[in-house]
Design a protein around this motif. Sequence first.
Motif, PDB file in Angstrom:
ATOM      1  N   GLN A 429       0.858  -1.254   0.134  1.00  0.00           N
ATOM      2  CA  GLN A 429       0.120   0.016  -0.072  1.00  0.00           C
ATOM      3  C   GLN A 429       0.833   1.267  -0.034  1.00  0.00           C
ATOM      4  N   PHE A 430       0.292   2.338  -0.714  1.00  0.00           N
ATOM      5  CA  PHE A 430       1.296   3.524  -0.639  1.00  0.00           C
ATOM      6  C   PHE A 430       1.493   4.180   0.398  1.00  0.00           C
ATOM      7  N   SER A 431       0.609   3.881   1.484  1.00  0.00           N
ATOM      8  CA  SER A 431       0.729   4.766   2.751  1.00  0.00           C
ATOM      9  C   SER A 431       1.461   3.749   3.954  1.00  0.00           C
ATOM     10  N   ASP A 432       1.956   2.693   3.543  1.00  0.00           N
ATOM     11  CA  ASP A 432       2.476   1.639   4.519  1.00  0.00           C
ATOM     12  C   ASP A 432       3.504   2.018   5.684  1.00  0.00           C
ATOM     13  N   TYR A 433       4.253   3.130   5.146  1.00  0.00           N
ATOM     14  CA  TYR A 433       5.319   3.688   5.995  1.00  0.00           C
ATOM     15  C   TYR A 433       4.752   4.575   7.180  1.00  0.00           C
ATOM     16  N   TYR A 434       3.594   5.184   6.796  1.00  0.00           N
ATOM     17  CA  TYR A 434       3.025   5.825   7.932  1.00  0.00           C
ATOM     18  C   TYR A 434       2.665   4.909   9.179  1.00  0.00           C
ATOM     19  N   CYS A 435       2.225   3.935   9.047  1.00  0.00           N
ATOM     20  CA  CYS A 435       1.899   2.892   9.868  1.00  0.00           C
ATOM     21  C   CYS A 435       3.205   2.239  10.438  1.00  0.00           C
ATOM     22  N   LEU A 436       4.281   2.166   9.756  1.00  0.00           N
ATOM     23  CA  LEU A 436       5.563   1.898  10.237  1.00  0.00           C
ATOM     24  C   LEU A 436       6.122   2.699  11.225  1.00  0.00           C
ATOM     25  N   GLN A 456      -0.235  -1.973  21.610  1.00  0.00           N
ATOM     26  CA  GLN A 456      -0.618  -1.088  20.433  1.00  0.00           C
ATOM     27  C   GLN A 456       0.259  -1.284  19.210  1.00  0.00           C
ATOM     28  N   CYS A 457       1.633  -1.617  19.364  1.00  0.00           N
ATOM     29  CA  CYS A 457       2.523  -1.978  18.087  1.00  0.00           C
ATOM     30  C   CYS A 457       1.918  -3.049  17.282  1.00  0.00           C
ATOM     31  N   LEU A 458       1.675  -3.993  18.107  1.00  0.00           N
ATOM     32  CA  LEU A 458       1.369  -5.241  17.548  1.00  0.00           C
ATOM     33  C   LEU A 458      -0.070  -5.111  16.935  1.00  0.00           C
ATOM     34  N   THR A 459      -0.785  -4.506  17.534  1.00  0.00           N
ATOM     35  CA  THR A 459      -2.041  -4.293  17.157  1.00  0.00           C
ATOM     36  C   THR A 459      -2.284  -3.453  15.620  1.00  0.00           C
ATOM     37  N   LEU A 460      -1.292  -2.570  15.656  1.00  0.00           N
ATOM     38  CA  LEU A 460      -1.266  -1.528  14.354  1.00  0.00           C
ATOM     39  C   LEU A 460      -0.415  -2.295  13.146  1.00  0.00           C
ATOM     40  N   LEU A 461       0.475  -3.146  13.616  1.00  0.00           N
ATOM     41  CA  LEU A 461       1.155  -4.050  12.564  1.00  0.00           C
ATOM     42  C   LEU A 461       0.427  -5.177  12.039  1.00  0.00           C
ATOM     43  N   GLU A 462      -0.463  -5.739  12.871  1.00  0.00           N
ATOM     44  CA  GLU A 462      -1.342  -6.612  12.337  1.00  0.00           C
ATOM     45  C   GLU A 462      -2.536  -6.240  11.379  1.00  0.00           C
ATOM     46  N   GLU A 463      -2.863  -4.978  11.922  1.00  0.00           N
ATOM     47  CA  GLU A 463      -3.895  -4.120  10.988  1.00  0.00           C
ATOM     48  C   GLU A 463      -3.197  -3.868   9.561  1.00  0.00           C
ATOM     49  N   GLY A 464      -2.020  -3.593   9.495  1.00  0.00           N
ATOM     50  CA  GLY A 464      -1.235  -3.139   8.304  1.00  0.00           C
ATOM     51  C   GLY A 464      -1.057  -4.208   7.541  1.00  0.00           C
TER      52      GLY A 464
END
Length: 938
Positions: A429-436, A456-464
């Motif tokens: 996805q174009f916006s992946d680095y925002y999540c990272l 929260q880290c794990l949650t966001l990464l699983e969502e990504g």
Amino acid sequence: RLRIIANYLDNGNNKMAIQQADKLLKKHKDLHCAKVLKAIGLQRTGKQDEAYALAQEVAALEPTDDNSLQALTILYREMHRPELVTKLYEAAVKKVPNSEEYHSHLFMAYARVGEYKKMQQAGMALYKIVPKNPYYFWSVMSLIMQSISAQDENLSKTMFLPLAERMVEKMVKEDKIEAEAEVELYYMILERLEKYKEALDVVRGKLGEKLTSELQSRENKCMAMYKKLCRWPECNALSRRLLLKNSDDWQFYITYFDSVFQLIDESWTPPPEEEHSLEGEVHYSIEQAVKFIEERITEESKSSRPLRGPYLAKLELIRRLRYRGCNDEYKLGKMMPSCPADSPAVFLFQFISQLLAVIPLSAAAEGELALPSDIKALQQHLCVVQLSRLLGIYHAMEKKQKLAAVRELMLRYRHGLEFGKSCLKTELQFSDYYCLLAVHLLLDLWLEGEETAVWQCLTLLEEGLSHSPSNAQFKLLLIRIYCRLGAFEPVAELYSSLDAKHIQHDTIGYLLTRYAEALGHYAAASQSCNFALRFFHSNQKDTSEYIIQAYKYGAFEKIPEFIAFRNRLNSSLHFAQVRTERMLLDLLLEANISTSLEESIKSMSLSPEEDDIPWNDLRDNRDLTVLFNWDPKDRDIFEEHKKLSLEEETMWLRIRSLTLRLVSGLPTLSHTIQPKNSEKTAENGVSSKIDTIRSLLQQLEVAVDSGKKFLEQKIQYPVLGPPPTRMAGFFSNGSCQCQTSLFYLVSDIYELDTNGLEDSAEIQERIGNSFNSLVERLTDLFNKCKGDLIEVRDGTLKTHPSLLENLVFFVETISIALWVSSYCDSVLRPFKSNMQKKKKKKKESSLAMPPVFTHFLDYVAELQTLTSNVIDHIRGLEIILSALKLEELSLKDTLLLEEEKKFTKTVQGKVQSSYHHSVQEIGELLKKRLDTIKKLKI
């Protein structure tokens, strides 16, 4: 009939192949090829000894039929015995001296084992039979390989290389040079002899015209020689000419700038009448360089596709001019406004604001977040956010600001998903680095003590990952964080989905092998070790094939690269670690459970005397920069960290390797020895075995001391840097002291064995005391395993992975205790039966039992009780983990949005399930160990 057998082998039906071969051999006893095909079938069904005996039977007859030779070659390769192939073809060549085919097979057989001198001779012998150029140059290349492998550099430059040069010059004089590979070889020899002018003449001359297979091959070789000869005018003119052809080729910009400034420093001016240089016009002033770069930018604007090279070249030129203190007068612009020393933070903020001002962002309503309206604007904004992180702006924020930044980054991430709706699953996805970047901010908070941030880290990464299932960065970061929390179960699946290929088993395989066993996932640990070892073993075989192909097709310059590659992998730290851990793991899972310790060690061909780890040549091939990182330099992974990590890994490997060798020495002592008969004991080799064990024990003490000193430095690696070893836990939980004292106990029991029971009261007392202190130490170790793996405190979830690691160490230590107890049992049992015989003879019931028997029986009983207690504790952990209802837990976190809740639930479920799995596997293994303890009755 032979083809039928071969087809069965090709289809993997080895038993049928053996049957068919037997049928054929009944009718034709002397059919060599059928015997070898049968041997291949036996080898593949695990009957190595029978296969080898059959093969040697055929090889002794020195066959010359092609079928038998080819079949034997296949068999020896599968046996990892390439040296036997050379003997095979040596004999064939003697019998059929004019066979081109057998001579070339012999050459290739030597190539597989790296016999360079014999290769040289075989190449020349082949050339004499069939005077073809490739055979002649095989011999020349073998001389170069002798020079590369020679320990004495002087010998290399005075003997091997000059001889190779003379051999090629002979062909040049006779005008027999035919192929590009031969010119490449000549160039390679001259370069290694540092005859740069001669090499340049070859490339620029008539022979150089043959260099056509690679783009700019001739120009690149000329450039390399100009640099070696410091011929800057030629360097400059050639790089300028190549940039006119392709203004995006970065390497030539660097050469162009290097040469311009060298010429300026030397005050070079062109000769008045002649050409500037052999390569044409030369630029020798800053004005010319500035004009040249500006022209490249003007050309770029007319180009059909956008190029980065000219713009980066302009930045590089500004950097170099600033360094020389003469930037302002050339009006090239500034890379950055100059920063006032007293307020760097204000300056950086202004700089980022200026960049943001030129990005087209628009807000839907006042007070809302301004968002990009297309992909280009999103990528520009993302670039500025990455710069902000690199410049340390995010690190300077307070906790509240960081949490607000995480929220904003995730909003931008989710908005950016709209642009990627048509992306395939394999695209990011174009916006992946925002999540990272949001995850990196949360990791900062976690390190500052904010416990909820890690969830929260794990949650966001699983969502990504759900939106971008091919994003390797999300997977790698999830692997690291789950492992830090002690949850290995999700990691195996994540690593498998990375689909690591070939060399990656060495560069990133450590992410898996470091944690699998340490967190109690024994089955997964076996699997991950097998993956890695399969790669290393096949590499040894495959590289030989690459080398042979390189000879066949004349890619001579690749041969030293392949050999260096093979050596680098054979000396890999990861290879040595995996080999050692795999054997320790096998003993842990098998020895005295399904097979005896002696059988297990025999099947691994383990010997306490042998140390096959290349300690002086160990190479750290781990890729420690595989995780993207936008940290400023002061927070990034330093070279120092890599160096310290290698030092720590090597120390831990030494401790593990010595432990393995000490365990492998136990069965060698299990011989009954004639008491007080020292000559006899030396004769049967047992006394030398105890000397080996005592020597290894001393080495272990030294390794442990080094490890303790190292840990006193209290090194903290960056969270995205190298993971620490298990050494700190090994020392702090007491496993180290337990294991060391167990090996000292072996020495005492051996002494009792040689001295007998009569005059050994002191030794018996010493053994009794050792038993008591061991039980105390093991109890201490068990106490360090107590506690909840997951606890809920003030609505926050906290994990205690160190308890898991301690449990794993306990299982390992109790296993070593049992192997030592088995040895003790084997020594005491004959003594007891002798005493009972004496009792019967003398008919005395008053013969006093030596105290060592009581000590041993008490010790075994206490071990049994302790192990039962640990099993009960583990059962308790299982019940708690099963009953824990994490989904009812609402994390007290203002950050949690509705769409994140399902991912939070997933993450917590994965950690809970992984712990449950670990505890089950540890419990199962301990139950098997308890059964072993119950059998210890003298």
